[in-house]
Design a protein around this motif. Structure first.
Motif, PDB file in Angstrom:
ATOM      1  N   UNK A 137      52.813  71.110  42.859  1.00 22.24           N
ATOM      2  CA  UNK A 137      53.207  70.053  41.912  1.00 22.24           C
ATOM      3  C   UNK A 137      54.602  70.316  41.371  1.00 22.24           C
ATOM      4  N   UNK A 172      54.584  59.387  36.464  1.00 17.08           N
ATOM      5  CA  UNK A 172      55.521  59.617  37.574  1.00 17.08           C
ATOM      6  C   UNK A 172      54.813  59.736  38.914  1.00 17.08           C
ATOM      7  N   UNK A 173      53.479  59.774  38.903  1.00 24.98           N
ATOM      8  CA  UNK A 173      52.811  59.876  40.199  1.00 24.98           C
ATOM      9  C   UNK A 173      51.315  59.713  40.112  1.00 24.98           C
ATOM     10  N   UNK A 174      50.712  59.678  41.310  1.00 20.58           N
ATOM     11  CA  UNK A 174      49.251  59.591  41.416  1.00 20.58           C
ATOM     12  C   UNK A 174      48.796  60.691  42.383  1.00 20.58           C
ATOM     13  N   UNK A 175      47.502  60.743  42.663  1.00 18.59           N
ATOM     14  CA  UNK A 175      47.030  61.745  43.627  1.00 18.59           C
ATOM     15  C   UNK A 175      47.356  61.324  45.055  1.00 18.59           C
ATOM     16  N   UNK A 176      47.621  60.036  45.248  1.00 18.40           N
ATOM     17  CA  UNK A 176      47.936  59.546  46.592  1.00 18.40           C
ATOM     18  C   UNK A 176      46.700  59.297  47.441  1.00 18.40           C
ATOM     19  N   UNK A 177      45.520  59.556  46.898  1.00 17.68           N
ATOM     20  CA  UNK A 177      44.287  59.303  47.647  1.00 17.68           C
ATOM     21  C   UNK A 177      43.330  58.513  46.758  1.00 17.68           C
ATOM     22  N   UNK A 178      42.319  57.910  47.394  1.00 16.13           N
ATOM     23  CA  UNK A 178      41.361  57.130  46.617  1.00 16.13           C
ATOM     24  C   UNK A 178      40.216  57.986  46.095  1.00 16.13           C
ATOM     25  N   UNK A 179      40.072  59.186  46.641  1.00 17.88           N
ATOM     26  CA  UNK A 179      38.926  60.003  46.216  1.00 17.88           C
ATOM     27  C   UNK A 179      39.190  60.712  44.895  1.00 17.88           C
ATOM     28  N   UNK A 180      40.453  60.801  44.485  1.00 17.91           N
ATOM     29  CA  UNK A 180      40.797  61.409  43.197  1.00 17.91           C
ATOM     30  C   UNK A 180      41.641  60.434  42.413  1.00 17.91           C
ATOM     31  N   UNK A 225      43.870  60.143  39.668  1.00 14.73           N
ATOM     32  CA  UNK A 225      44.675  60.972  38.769  1.00 14.73           C
ATOM     33  C   UNK A 225      46.039  60.346  38.551  1.00 14.73           C
ATOM     34  N   UNK A 244      50.110  61.640  37.177  1.00 14.45           N
ATOM     35  CA  UNK A 244      50.992  62.729  36.756  1.00 14.45           C
ATOM     36  C   UNK A 244      51.948  62.181  35.703  1.00 14.45           C
ATOM     37  N   UNK A 264      45.470  50.899  37.437  1.00 14.25           N
ATOM     38  CA  UNK A 264      46.308  51.172  38.620  1.00 14.25           C
ATOM     39  C   UNK A 264      47.717  50.580  38.500  1.00 14.25           C
TER      40      UNK A 264
END
Lengths: 321, 175
Positions: free
Chosen positions: A45, A126-134, A136, A138, A262
């Motif tokens: 990170x 500034x960000x996300x986990x980039x996946x649908x399973x988490x 989150x 940032x 989202x």
């Protein structure tokens, strides 16, 4: 030896898979001032975030110039409309303020203790986990800004989630209320029924543990109950979208979140909460009969004889509304 | 001279490429970063699994099983770092994809756009299957599967692969 040479590729595949399976079982954690964080996550990170933060700020600067100096069409009309709206809100607020004062006085009488939001820190997503399973987010604020694990994250519209990890001075990770591992104590505003709002793998919110014989209507507002000891009481969580009979005697209540989870760009982290008894701010102690007399239609009072012996005004007591 | 037409995918004609170090390391970082951080402002990028597309691209270009699976493991673990799930969920899935893509890469014409589309579609489904199985059986998480949504995601990623691979071709160095 021959076996390994002949099956080199398969052996490497097996070793790499095995190593990752082991990593799943044993997760190394590192203690940071803000709580335990997995070492690998901390490094990854902190490597990725500075570039992304710079890009976001550069984009923000360009947007600022566009929004504040170029794109000012219709601003005057909007200003007039907002002024009119503001007047309406001010009137409504005056009425609500009176109701709130009364509620506080009654709460103070009963000795309730509540958690009040004392301090918040505004942070940029500034960000996300980039996946649908988490599910989150940032944030660009971290330990130096007072962010700690388990602090609530909100927007003016309602609850967003809670701080899951702090990766350094200027970056932290937020678990959204829509994540499958998330849970928030909730109350239905009109019926005062209590349950737990949970996320799901597809990001849908559900209100759990409402008994099947209770009545819940679509459109009902749901707020935090304060029972989870993380979120202060009374913050909007969402509205009931759909109700059906679920399994195990409980209702299956689907919830529409109060916040567009989202599409978040800025959030507030509640860095400090204080527990205190609600006080009737600035109000002298008043008797219940006085409060009632202010709200009931006036009844002409029999005038007390004045010491000077002047004739009392018979209409004096009837001036109250 | 009229020679016999040799299929492009015959063993003798298989072309093997390599990538410079900055590309090998920097591109996965950039792609995973793009996947995680760009959708905050550019929501249309949300459906794309750039890490998966890059794993497939590297595997079919290098055609080395070990390098394919290691690249997949590296990209997958990098993605795992940004989630709240335990390490290995995406690592395992992309390791298998990297290995499998290389195996397919030496058998079929991977330069053809329709082949790339089909291959990416299949590997997206395989990747999803491994991720869901790992989350359910190993991590013990509740899982959700929506056939329509996932099929749409597979198609969208496969289309992106056709476009992205043609761009990334410029970074290849023939061995």
């Amino acid at each position: 030896m021959n076996f390994f040479k002949r099956h080199e590729n398969a052996v490497v595949l097996a070793v790499v898979l095995l190593a990752q399976l082991l990593a799943l079982a044993v997760q190394v954690k590192r203690q940071t001032p803000a709580g335990p964080v997995t070492l690998l996550r901390l490094v990854a990170v902190n490597t990725l975030a500075p570039f992304e933060r710079s890009a976001i700020y550069l984009g923000g600067g360009a947007r600022h110039v566009w929004n504040n100096y170029v794109d000012l069409l219709h601003v005057r009309q909007e200003n007039l409309r907002l002024k009119a709206e503001f007047e309406q809100v001010r009137l409504a607020r005056t009425r609500e303020l009176e109701d709130a004062r009364q509620a506080h006085r009654l709460q103070a009488l009963l000795g309730f203790k509540e958690k009040w939001i004392d301090q918040t820190v505004a942070a940029q997503v500034i960000g996300t986990s980039g996946t649908e399973s988490s599910r989150l987010l940032y944030l660009d604020k971290g330990g130096r800004d007072g962010i700690r694990v388990d602090q609530p994250v909100i927007t003016p519209d309602g609850v967003v989630g809670k701080v899951l990890a702090v990766f350094g001075d200027h970056i932290s990770q937020v678990l959204l209320i829509s994540d499958a591992t998330s849970g928030v104590g909730a109350t239905l505003v009109s019926s005062r029924l209590q349950g737990i709002i949970k996320g799901s793998p597809n990001g849908e919110l559900t209100l759990n543990y409402i008994m099947g014989d209770e009545t819940v209507h679509p459109g009902e507002i749901i707020v935090t109950s304060g029972g989870d000891r993380i979120f202060p009481k009374g913050l909007p969580l969402g509205t009931v979208a759909k109700v059906a009979m679920g399994r195990n005697l409980f209702l299956d209540v689907r919830v529409k979140p109060a916040v567009p989870l989202n599409r978040l760009e800025e959030v507030l982290v509640i860095t400090s909460q204080v527990a205190r008894e609600p006080e009737a701010a600035g109000q002298p102690h008043v008797r219940a009969s006085d409060v009632l007399s202010q709200h009931l239609p006036g009844v002409p009072q029999a005038a007390a004889p004045s010491p000077s012996g002047a004739a009392p005004n018979a209409n004096q007591g009837a001036q109250k509304p | 001279m009229k020679g016999i037409r040799i299929s492009y995918t015959s063993r003798e004609q298989v072309e093997v490429y390599r990538f410079s170090w900055p590309v090998s390391i920097g591109l996965p970082l950039a792609m995973v970063g793009l996947q995680a951080f760009a959708p905050v402002r550019l929501a249309f990028l949300r459906p794309f699994d750039f890490g998966l597309l890059l794993t497939i691209f590297f595997a079919i270009s290098r055609r080395s099983p070990v390098s394919g699976l290691l690249t997949g493991a590296f990209i997958g673990l990098l993605q795992d770092c940004l989630t709240s799930t335990p390490f290995g969920v995406f690592g395992i899935a992309k390791t298998l994809v990297g290995y499998g893509a290389r195996s397919i890469g030496v058998a079929i014409d991977v330069e053809n756009p329709s082949t790339r589309f089909l291959m990416t579609f299949v590997f997206y489904v395989l990747h999803l299957g491994v991720v869901l199985a790992t989350e359910h059986w190993l991590v013990g998480q509740q899982i959700h599967f929506n056939l329509g949504h996932e099929t749409g995601m597979a198609v969208v990623n496969a289309l992106m692969a056709v476009f992205l691979f043609s761009l990334l071709n410029r970074l290849k160095i023939r061995v």
